[in-house]
Design a protein around this motif. Structure first.
Motif, PDB file in Angstrom:
ATOM      1  N   SER A  23      -6.946   3.369  -5.754  1.00  0.00           N
ATOM      2  CA  SER A  23      -7.644   1.788  -5.318  1.00  0.00           C
ATOM      3  C   SER A  23      -7.266   2.253  -3.756  1.00  0.00           C
ATOM      4  N   ASP A  24      -8.009   1.626  -3.290  1.00  0.00           N
ATOM      5  CA  ASP A  24      -7.825   1.237  -1.631  1.00  0.00           C
ATOM      6  C   ASP A  24      -6.962   0.116  -0.976  1.00  0.00           C
ATOM      7  N   GLU A  25      -6.617  -0.579  -2.472  1.00  0.00           N
ATOM      8  CA  GLU A  25      -5.294  -1.582  -1.802  1.00  0.00           C
ATOM      9  C   GLU A  25      -3.768  -1.300  -1.531  1.00  0.00           C
ATOM     10  N   PRO A  26      -3.612  -1.522  -0.476  1.00  0.00           N
ATOM     11  CA  PRO A  26      -1.941  -1.608   0.370  1.00  0.00           C
ATOM     12  C   PRO A  26      -1.169  -1.724  -0.675  1.00  0.00           C
ATOM     13  N   VAL A  27      -0.073  -0.346  -0.214  1.00  0.00           N
ATOM     14  CA  VAL A  27       1.148  -0.934  -1.187  1.00  0.00           C
ATOM     15  C   VAL A  27       2.269  -0.621  -0.342  1.00  0.00           C
ATOM     16  N   LEU A  28       3.135  -1.653  -0.681  1.00  0.00           N
ATOM     17  CA  LEU A  28       4.606  -1.409   0.675  1.00  0.00           C
ATOM     18  C   LEU A  28       5.541  -0.673   0.019  1.00  0.00           C
ATOM     19  N   ASN A  29       6.152  -0.235   0.150  1.00  0.00           N
ATOM     20  CA  ASN A  29       6.990   0.173  -1.059  1.00  0.00           C
ATOM     21  C   ASN A  29       8.618  -0.046  -0.492  1.00  0.00           C
ATOM     22  N   LEU A  30      10.075  -0.916  -0.937  1.00  0.00           N
ATOM     23  CA  LEU A  30      10.792  -1.417  -0.502  1.00  0.00           C
ATOM     24  C   LEU A  30      12.354  -0.077  -1.514  1.00  0.00           C
ATOM     25  N   ASP A  31      12.446   0.396  -0.901  1.00  0.00           N
ATOM     26  CA  ASP A  31      13.353   1.297  -2.105  1.00  0.00           C
ATOM     27  C   ASP A  31      14.860   1.808  -1.400  1.00  0.00           C
ATOM     28  N   ALA A  32      15.795   1.402  -2.016  1.00  0.00           N
ATOM     29  CA  ALA A  32      17.336   1.905  -1.102  1.00  0.00           C
ATOM     30  C   ALA A  32      17.476   3.121  -0.871  1.00  0.00           C
ATOM     31  N   LEU A  33      16.856   4.187  -1.731  1.00  0.00           N
ATOM     32  CA  LEU A  33      16.796   5.513  -1.918  1.00  0.00           C
ATOM     33  C   LEU A  33      18.293   6.073  -2.502  1.00  0.00           C
ATOM     34  N   THR A  34      18.180   5.566  -3.385  1.00  0.00           N
ATOM     35  CA  THR A  34      20.038   5.973  -3.747  1.00  0.00           C
ATOM     36  C   THR A  34      19.622   7.245  -4.241  1.00  0.00           C
ATOM     37  N   TYR A  35      20.997   8.226  -4.680  1.00  0.00           N
ATOM     38  CA  TYR A  35      20.349   9.137  -5.742  1.00  0.00           C
ATOM     39  C   TYR A  35      19.019   9.340  -6.221  1.00  0.00           C
ATOM     40  N   ALA A  36      18.937   8.669  -6.867  1.00  0.00           N
ATOM     41  CA  ALA A  36      17.768   9.011  -8.164  1.00  0.00           C
ATOM     42  C   ALA A  36      16.201   8.272  -6.849  1.00  0.00           C
ATOM     43  N   GLY A  37      15.938   7.908  -5.883  1.00  0.00           N
ATOM     44  CA  GLY A  37      15.560   7.493  -5.049  1.00  0.00           C
ATOM     45  C   GLY A  37      15.101   8.805  -3.489  1.00  0.00           C
ATOM     46  N   ASN A  38      13.174   9.141  -3.690  1.00  0.00           N
ATOM     47  CA  ASN A  38      13.209  10.806  -2.949  1.00  0.00           C
ATOM     48  C   ASN A  38      12.048  10.101  -2.517  1.00  0.00           C
ATOM     49  N   SER A  39      12.116  10.347  -0.567  1.00  0.00           N
ATOM     50  CA  SER A  39      11.204  10.194  -0.233  1.00  0.00           C
ATOM     51  C   SER A  39      10.474  11.286   0.069  1.00  0.00           C
ATOM     52  N   GLU A  40      10.799  12.265  -0.664  1.00  0.00           N
ATOM     53  CA  GLU A  40      10.095  13.489  -0.611  1.00  0.00           C
ATOM     54  C   GLU A  40       9.114  13.089  -2.006  1.00  0.00           C
ATOM     55  N   ASN A  41       9.016  12.528  -2.644  1.00  0.00           N
ATOM     56  CA  ASN A  41       7.974  12.201  -3.906  1.00  0.00           C
ATOM     57  C   ASN A  41       6.776  11.405  -2.774  1.00  0.00           C
ATOM     58  N   LEU A  42       6.789  10.855  -2.272  1.00  0.00           N
ATOM     59  CA  LEU A  42       5.868  10.249  -1.430  1.00  0.00           C
ATOM     60  C   LEU A  42       4.879  11.017  -0.786  1.00  0.00           C
ATOM     61  N   ALA A  43       5.874  12.600  -0.551  1.00  0.00           N
ATOM     62  CA  ALA A  43       5.606  12.719   1.454  1.00  0.00           C
ATOM     63  C   ALA A  43       3.954  13.022   1.467  1.00  0.00           C
ATOM     64  N   SER A  44       3.204  12.905   0.647  1.00  0.00           N
ATOM     65  CA  SER A  44       1.595  13.214   1.114  1.00  0.00           C
ATOM     66  C   SER A  44       0.980  12.073   1.406  1.00  0.00           C
ATOM     67  N   LEU A  45       1.930  10.567   1.105  1.00  0.00           N
ATOM     68  CA  LEU A  45       1.508   9.726   1.464  1.00  0.00           C
ATOM     69  C   LEU A  45       1.557   9.518   2.682  1.00  0.00           C
ATOM     70  N   THR A  46       2.638  10.399   4.292  1.00  0.00           N
ATOM     71  CA  THR A  46       3.245  10.067   5.349  1.00  0.00           C
ATOM     72  C   THR A  46       2.316   9.636   6.120  1.00  0.00           C
ATOM     73  N   THR A  47       1.160   9.580   6.254  1.00  0.00           N
ATOM     74  CA  THR A  47      -0.688   9.378   7.245  1.00  0.00           C
ATOM     75  C   THR A  47      -1.032   8.556   6.650  1.00  0.00           C
ATOM     76  N   ASP A  48      -1.201   8.387   5.455  1.00  0.00           N
ATOM     77  CA  ASP A  48      -2.051   7.103   4.903  1.00  0.00           C
ATOM     78  C   ASP A  48      -1.999   5.623   5.570  1.00  0.00           C
ATOM     79  N   ALA A  49      -2.957   5.113   5.797  1.00  0.00           N
ATOM     80  CA  ALA A  49      -2.305   3.646   6.557  1.00  0.00           C
ATOM     81  C   ALA A  49      -2.376   2.795   5.464  1.00  0.00           C
ATOM     82  N   ARG A  50      -2.583   3.623   3.682  1.00  0.00           N
ATOM     83  CA  ARG A  50      -2.620   2.034   3.334  1.00  0.00           C
ATOM     84  C   ARG A  50      -1.375   2.322   2.701  1.00  0.00           C
TER      85      ARG A  50
END
Length: 349
Positions: A23-50
């Motif tokens: 889907s091209d519908e954008p996503v806003l992700n709110l996360d506290a990045l506790t021990y099990a939250g890992n921004s590396e999981n979504l590294a492929s989206l770093t430059t994705d405007a969506r």
């Protein structure tokens, strides 16, 4: 736009990746990045405007309200939760704060946002819950369906049950268009290795013991995470507000069976240097307090009403999971440093 909370965690990150792949519908992700939250999981989206990431907690009512005002999401998908039974036994307060108080504050912000919308009929609040709220089953009992009485047996499951009740109350009292899903045990890519399947894979190839609680014959239903994501998309698209939907994989297995299968796949894909089986590393440890004996999900309602069934068998899903962990050693290495090692040593001492 949709707002996803807890989207840097295991299921949430898989959901966001799958969502933006379809889907091209954008996503806003709110996360506290506790021990099990890992921004590396979504590294492929770093430059994705969506994709937009905000570091914060669902317990911060002012932040959540501000995000809804600014981004005007048409739906909320709530994955944000403390989710590990063992950790809830050692430290239940975090579970109360996130899973109950945080859920309440998210609901309050959503209610205010929804009340100000011109087209209120289109808004949805989808809450992701667990089969553990139903308690435990005996060997011959029928699987949990949506009418089962809640009988949570751990601080984790009790906190999730409380959140589920809040969801129901906000729909009944205020009319907020809430949907709740109760899923069985998930497995697959990006799973933090405190849970059984990734823990066994990591320990096996590291030459460490493969710990099994008690006799290892506790039964769980297993759901491949990408099947879970497809079910969530289907519920968000076509589910009826106020309804709950059980999501399961139709795969009941004992923990011992799961570990034996993992060893068999690893024996094939990454054999031990000495030629022996990884099964030799299986070690039985003292059972955890109040360990539920069996969970099983009847996912007949979501199939009959929304036409969803899992695409993966347990055998195909396990093979894909093992292959993913073998192909991503850097990810595993990065999440198993420091406090993780201390936790494992404490838990399985």
């Amino acid at each position: 736009m949709i707002l996803v909370t807890g989207g840097a965690g295991f299921i949430g990150s898989n959901f966001i990746l799958d969502w933006l792949a379809q889907s091209d519908e954008p996503v806003l992700n709110l996360d506290a990045l506790t021990y099990a939250g890992n921004s590396e999981n979504l590294a492929s989206l770093t430059t994705d405007a969506r994709y937009t990431f905000v570091h914060g907690s669902i317990g911060d009512g002012a932040l959540v309200t501000n995000l809804m005002t600014r981004y005007q999401p048409r739906a909320i998908v709530n994955f944000a939760a403390e989710s590990h039974v063992d950790r809830s036994i050692h430290g239940p307060e975090d579970f109360i704060q996130t899973n109950i108080v945080g859920a309440f504050r998210l609901l309050e912000a959503a209610r205010a946002h929804w009340g100000g919308l011109r087209d209120r009929q289109e808004f949805r609040f989808l809450h992701i819950s667990t089969d553990e709220v139903f308690g435990t089953l005996q060997a011959g009992d029928p699987a949990f369906d949506e009418q089962n009485q809640y009988q949570p047996n751990s601080p984790y499951s009790a906190s999730k049950a409380a959140a589920d009740h809040l969801m129901r109350a906000y729909h009944h009292t205020y009319g907020l268009p809430v949907l709740t899903t109760n899923c069985s045990n998930n497995y697959g890519p990006f799973h933090f290795p405190e849970k059984l399947i990734p823990l066994v894979i990591h320990n096996a190839i590291s030459g460490r013991p493969l710990p099994l609680y008690g006799d290892g014959r506790q039964i769980r239903d297993w759901l491949y995470v990408k099947d879970h994501c497809s079910a969530i998309r289907r519920v968000l698209d076509a589910g009826l507000p106020g309804q709950t939907y059980n999501i399961g994989g139709w795969n009941e297995r004992t923990n011992l069976e799961v570990v034996m299968m993992l060893c068999d796949v690893l024996d094939e894909l990454k054999p031990r240097a000495d030629g022996s089986s990884y099964q030799e590393q299986i070690t039985f440890v003292t059972d955890r307090p109040g360990h539920d004996r069996r969970y099983a999900i009847n996912a007949g309602k979501i199939e009959a009403e929304l036409g969803w069934r899992p695409a993966e068998t347990f055998e195909t899903g396990i093979r894909k999971t093992v292959r993913w962990y073998l192909d991503h050693p850097d990810w595993v290495r990065n999440v198993t440093l420091g406090s993780y090692r201390n936790w494992i040593a404490k838990q399985y001492a």
